[in-house]
Scaffold this active site. Structure first.
Site, short mmCIF file in Angstrom:
data_model
loop_
_atom_site.label_atom_id
_atom_site.label_comp_id
_atom_site.label_asym_id
_atom_site.label_seq_id
_atom_site.Cartn_x
_atom_site.Cartn_y
_atom_site.Cartn_z
N SER A 107 41.31 31.76 33.05
CA SER A 107 41.97 30.98 31.84
C SER A 107 41.41 31.88 30.11
O SER A 107 41.64 33.11 30.14
CB SER A 107 41.73 29.66 31.59
OG SER A 107 42.53 28.73 30.69
N ASP A 146 51.39 27.86 37.76
CA ASP A 146 49.68 27.30 37.39
C ASP A 146 50.52 26.46 35.93
O ASP A 146 51.10 26.60 34.57
CB ASP A 146 49.54 29.08 37.06
CG ASP A 146 47.94 28.58 36.05
OD1 ASP A 146 47.56 27.77 34.98
OD2 ASP A 146 47.09 29.46 36.03
N HIS A 205 45.90 26.14 38.64
CA HIS A 205 45.10 26.38 37.48
C HIS A 205 43.89 27.92 38.63
O HIS A 205 42.80 27.54 38.24
CB HIS A 205 44.18 26.05 36.98
CG HIS A 205 44.39 27.09 35.08
ND1 HIS A 205 44.71 27.76 34.84
CD2 HIS A 205 42.72 26.95 34.91
CE1 HIS A 205 44.21 27.90 33.78
NE2 HIS A 205 43.14 27.62 33.61
#
Length: 529
Positions: free
Chosen positions: A238, A470, A498
């Site tokens: 991320s 996602d 995610h």
């Protein structure tokens, strides 16, 4: 209150291990999609410039540090503290202390050096992620060959954390109405953002100017040198992909085996990031809604209910909470408000493994007026402890985001004008996410960063991983980043949730492990499902 960029938070070890136990999926090779999106071309004129290869004399004392490892109090892990300059432009201005932890390679096999990990955020504790998951949950063959290492970025967790509000004040902040119905509620929201920003500024007036991603990436190079590695090997999730890509852009010759999972697009300005992330959450919610509508226990409609109706039913429930919160069985007297319920639903969008928990929580809230399940999901998102205290996750998140990019909006008037666009992007979440993007408008220090492409010319292959549904880092961002990085290999997971590594796809894990262990990157455009 969701941050401007709602990116990955540190998951608990239980959540991560549960995700790793999902059914294994197959994979197949596909054609490359490593082309920059039209949105990603907004800032093509700007590109992150690499730093000189030679280390400036004023920084050499930091590069020759020798870590003094000690027991962490967590079996199998060691800890140390390293120093970095507060201000790289003026190293004489003082230092920041960086918390570092490692688990040494267990063998057998030749040691491959250190592998730094970062779980995202910004604001997620890399040290906690290492000790709770990566150091024990990464594939055994990876842990056998690498020292798994984590450093909390400056301002985060153990590395001189930014603090903004105490527990009761943070409780009030998280319950602030993010869908104001009139000017009075709008003014209350602005006041909440102001108080939050003032608290951060009062706590760390000097540090707050020096918690940017560029500075955190430069800190990682100091850690690399202290560990004795010629190149940096790194797995970032991320926001950690932005950190890793920034490192590659600054030090392309020192970039080793980099894996960027759940990629962020560094070329997008804040408003575009927020809008595209809003679309990402809508994509994830659509997948949840389709799954829910196939089940007899779906609280948002009978079996076979159209997805659009599922969304409207949830939006209606949020509106009811806006008018009348419901009990949540909270020891501190909190009720389930619209803002807390929305956060709880958003939290469950990060991992399809949480969908059952979300259905149960919604059933309790909608049918039995028991908001405890959604409140629990919201508290996990904010990292609120049972004693009412909070980690510094949300404080660091705002501090880094508001320094990295100029604000998405300059005023409430601009938000109001943008509402139709955000509500089109997500009828369920759009309004709240648009107003949430106003938080940096009142930040006490000006942004030092800007949207820019990262090319990292000359870097070794960089594996960029994108998940098609996602919620927090839309798949288009992975395509855009892989189109910017000169040596990128795009690896796609066709699925939900995610990030992808360690979440149950044998195809994804095998491709990444092959790169980390043998230096063999996947073919550009490889797809797993």
């Amino acid at each position: 209150m969701y941050p401007r960029r709602t990116l990955s938070r540190t998951r608990t070890a239980a959540t991560l291990l549960a995700a790793a136990a999902l059914l294994l999926a197959g994979c197949s090779a596909g054609s490359s999609t490593s082309t920059a999106s039209s949105a990603g071309r907004e800032a093509e004129a700007a590109a992150l410039a690499p730093l000189p290869r030679s280390t400036p004399a004023a920084l050499k004392p930091y590069y020759v540090q020798k870590p003094r490892w000690r027991d962490c109090g967590v079996p199998g892990f060691q800890c140390t503290t390293l120093k970095a300059p507060l201000d790289y432009a003026d190293p004489s201005a003082g230092d920041v202390r960086l918390a570092v932890s490692r688990r040494q390679a267990t063998g057998p096999g030749k040691r491959l050096g250190s592998l730094l990990v970062n779980p995202g955020g910004p604001g997620g504790s890399a040290v906690a992620y290492l000790q709770q998951y990566a150091g024990v949950g990464y594939p055994a063959e990876v842990r056998a060959r690498y020292d798994i290492v984590a450093v909390d970025p400056r301002g985060v967790a153990r590395s001189e954390p930014v603090e903004c509000l105490d527990g009761p004040a943070m409780d009030a902040y998280t319950q602030t109405d993010l869908t104001p119905d009139d000017r009075r509620e709008e003014e209350a929201l602005v006041e909440a953002f102001r108080k939050f920003a003032e608290g951060c500024g009062a706590d760390a007036p000097r540090l707050l100017r020096h918690v940017s991603t560029v500075e955190a990436a430069r800190d990682m190079d100091i850690v690399r040198a202290a560990l004795g590695d010629q190149k940096l090997n790194f797995v970032g999730a991320s926001y950690g992909t932005f950190l890793g890509a920034t490192y590659a852009g600054l030090y392309p010759d020192r970039a080793g085996r980099l894996v960027l999972d759940g990629a962020l697009d560094p070329s997008l300005p804040a408003r575009r990031l927020n809008l595209e992330q809003t679309e990402g959450f809508d994509t994830a919610f659509t997948a949840f809604a389709e799954d829910c509508a196939r089940r007899s226990d779906c609280p948002l409609g009978a079996k076979g209910t159209p997805v659009e109706t599922v969304g409207k039913n949830l939006r209606s429930f949020f509106d009811e909470l806006d008018a009348r919160p419901i009990p949540a069985g909270d020891a501190d007297g909190r009720e389930l408000t619209e803002s807390l319920a929305t956060t709880g639903v958003i939290a469950a969008m990060y991992d399809e493994g949480a969908w059952e928990q979300l259905r149960e929580a919604l059933t309790s809230a909608m049918k039995h007026r028991d908001g405890s399940g959604l409140l629990l999901l919201s508290d996990s998102y904010y990292e609120r402890e049972a004693d009412g205290s909070y980690s510094n996750l949300m404080f660091a998140n705002a501090a880094v985001n508001c320094l990295d990019l100029p604000p998405a909006f300059a005023s409430p008037e601009e938000v109001r004008k943008a509402l139709p666009e955000f509500e089109k992007a997500s009828p369920v979440f759009g309004e709240g996410l648009a107003w949430a993007a106003l938080n940096c408008t009142y930040w006490p220090v000006e942004a030092t960063g800007e949207a820019q492409r990262i090319e990292a010319k000359g870097a070794a292959p960089v594996v960029v991983v994108g998940t098609t549904r996602d919620p927090a880092t839309p798949y288009r961002w992975a395509r855009s980043l892989s189109g910017q990085l000169s040596s990128a290999r795009l690896l796609t997971y066709d699925g939900d949730g995610h990030t992808a590594y360690g979440r149950g796809s044998r195809c994804i894990d095998a491709a990444i492990n092959a790169y980390l262990l043998r230096g063999t990157p996947p073919a550009d455009g490889k797809r797993c499902s």
